[in-house]
Each structure stands twice: as C-alpha cells, then as structure tokens.
Design an enzyme around this catalytic site. Sequence first.
Site, PDB file in Angstrom:
ATOM      1  N   HIS A 179       0.835  -1.204   0.000  1.00 51.27           N
ATOM      2  CA  HIS A 179       0.000   0.000   0.000  1.00 51.27           C
ATOM      3  C   HIS A 179       0.872   1.257   0.000  1.00 51.27           C
ATOM      4  O   HIS A 179       1.942   1.282   0.619  1.00 51.27           O
ATOM      5  CB  HIS A 179      -0.939   0.015   1.215  1.00 51.27           C
ATOM      6  CG  HIS A 179      -1.994   1.070   1.076  1.00 51.27           C
ATOM      7  ND1 HIS A 179      -1.771   2.386   1.414  1.00 51.27           N
ATOM      8  CD2 HIS A 179      -3.246   1.016   0.576  1.00 51.27           C
ATOM      9  CE1 HIS A 179      -2.860   3.088   1.139  1.00 51.27           C
ATOM     10  NE2 HIS A 179      -3.772   2.288   0.630  1.00 51.27           N
ATOM     11  N   GLU A 234      -4.301   1.338  -7.255  1.00 51.61           N
ATOM     12  CA  GLU A 234      -4.549   2.512  -6.423  1.00 51.61           C
ATOM     13  C   GLU A 234      -3.594   3.623  -6.842  1.00 51.61           C
ATOM     14  O   GLU A 234      -2.451   3.678  -6.359  1.00 51.61           O
ATOM     15  CB  GLU A 234      -4.316   2.175  -4.940  1.00 51.61           C
ATOM     16  CG  GLU A 234      -5.256   1.131  -4.394  1.00 51.61           C
ATOM     17  CD  GLU A 234      -5.597   1.372  -2.931  1.00 51.61           C
ATOM     18  OE1 GLU A 234      -6.738   1.093  -2.559  1.00 51.61           O
ATOM     19  OE2 GLU A 234      -4.744   1.862  -2.165  1.00 51.61           O
TER      20      GLU A 234
HETATM   21  O1  13P Z   1      -6.208   3.230   0.137  1.00 46.16           O
HETATM   22  C1  13P Z   1      -7.375   2.905  -0.013  1.00 46.16           C
HETATM   23  C2  13P Z   1      -7.836   1.524   0.208  1.00 46.16           C
HETATM   24  O2  13P Z   1      -6.765   0.740   0.587  1.00 46.16           O
HETATM   25  C3  13P Z   1      -8.367   3.894  -0.415  1.00 46.16           C
HETATM   26  O3  13P Z   1      -8.678   4.695   0.664  1.00 46.16           O
HETATM   27  P1  13P Z   1      -9.707   5.885   0.460  1.00 46.16           P
HETATM   28  O4  13P Z   1     -10.880   5.298  -0.298  1.00 46.16           O
HETATM   29  O5  13P Z   1     -10.078   6.299   1.837  1.00 46.16           O
HETATM   30  O6  13P Z   1      -9.036   6.935  -0.360  1.00 46.16           O
END
Ligand code: 13P
Length: 273
Positions: A113, A185
Amino acid sequence: MPAAQNTAQNAAHSPRVTIGVSLKMYFGHHETLNWARSIASLAARHPAVTGGTAELFVLPAFPALVPVTGILAGTEVRTGAQDLATDDSGPYTGEVSGAHLHEIGARYAEVGHAERRRLFGEGDTVVAAKTAAALRNGLTPVLCVGELDQVAPAEAAARTVAEAERVLATASHEGPLGPVVLAYEPQWAIGAPRPASPDHIRTVCESLTGWLSTQPALAGSRVIYGGSAGPGLLTQLGTGVDGLFLGRFAHDPAAVGRILDETLEGALACPTA
Ligand SMILES: O=C(CO)COP(=O)(O)O
C-alpha cells in the site's frame, strides 16, 4: 478452450465483482466490531453476496482479526490483514507472520500500500518478499500498485503494469505464484475528495488485465480499483474492472449496501480469467 465455455466457467467459479475494504487505522476496537456486525447482517441478506454476484473481504486492524472473523463466520465474507511479515517465524519484534494470520482464519494479506511505502519506507524488495510470504502461507495477496503522480492514463498504465511485473517477478524467485488481487490505487487518488476518472481507471485496469492474461502463473487473479472509491463508481466503470477496494467510503455500512446493489445492475462484467 472456446471463449463461451471459458466465460461460462468463470461465471460458475468466480463471482463477478470483488469488493475489498481496508479499515486502515480509522476505527477503535468496539467501533470495528460494531461495523463488522452490520456487514455480517448485510452480507447474510444481500442477494449480491448470497447469490455469488459479489465477493466481499475486509481487512481490519490486527487485534480485531480474530473477533471480526468470528462475527463474519457463517457469511460469505472473508477477512485478511493489512500487512504481514516477510518471514514466517523468529526474532521480528512487532511483526505478524503469514503463518500466524492463516492460523487465525485470515485469507487475504495486503501488501505494497502507498501508505506503507511512503510512511514506513517499504520498497519493491520488501513488497515482493511480503507477496511471497502471503502466497506460501495460503493467503491471497492484495497487491497494491499505482502511479505516484497524476499522469495521462496510458503513462499510468505503463508504469503500473511495470510495477506489478517487477514485484511479482521478484516474488516468483521465492516460490510459486498463484492468484492475487491486484489493487490499482493511483497514489494521488488515495484520501482524495474523488476517485480517478472512469476513463483513467478503465485504461489502467484493462492494461493490468491484459498483462495478467499473459501470465499463467497468476491465473485466477483479479484487478480492482481503490482510491476514494464509493457508491456510484462501479456503475460509472461498467466493464473493465473486477471490483473495488474501499477505504473511507465503506465506513457507513449502508454505502457498502449501495455498492453491492450496483453489482446486481447487470452492466458489470468480469473480464479477468
Ligand atoms: O487506500 C485505499 C484503500 O486501501 C483507499 O482509501 P480511500 O478510499 O479512503 O481513499
């Protein structure tokens, strides 16, 4: 295998939409358990979950994993950890091993992450070692990938596929690969007011799906989108993504219910083999 047969097998064996939730460090313990109770009751009655249209996994903080797994037992919702150690046992103060996580019922482990990369200095080598640790302990890695800065979709796709390829190639030196959840992401879209645009998300997720289709060792993998995802996004995305990875916008269980409703709307398809 003919395409129609392949599609029929996918429909029979893999739910069409994967919805993951990471609670990060937002909730206290009791708040986490209350949220899990709401999700358990939602999952027990929502036709998307009971009918297999959607699969749901949740990643609470470590201390909540055992009680949350207990609360969700009897539903189709699986649990996992937000992190794991690179090693399986030994003198690693403060770490939790994949073996330990599997023993307590976790089935997923998040790796790579952006917050762990940025705040805890984790780079590709550590992310690859954690991916391998998850796989050898029977945990599906939720491998987060995504560009740092906002760039054009084609450039984002090239960078993200290269990142996935790099990390998984390194992980493969430690042991056999297997199905993973690739969580796209874009780092600039995490914690933002709104997600990346549907066009951006589709371009990158389709590139990841295309790359996965050339990797037999990763057969059965899924591509989901995270970064300020919430209700309404799946409908906007239509085909081209296998699901969502939710953060803040899953804190209200009703919002999770609305997202599950969207998975029943019929416009979504699962392109990943
Ligand atoms: O990093 C995330 C999920 O792991 C996304 O977080 P948010 O949806 O709060 O931006």
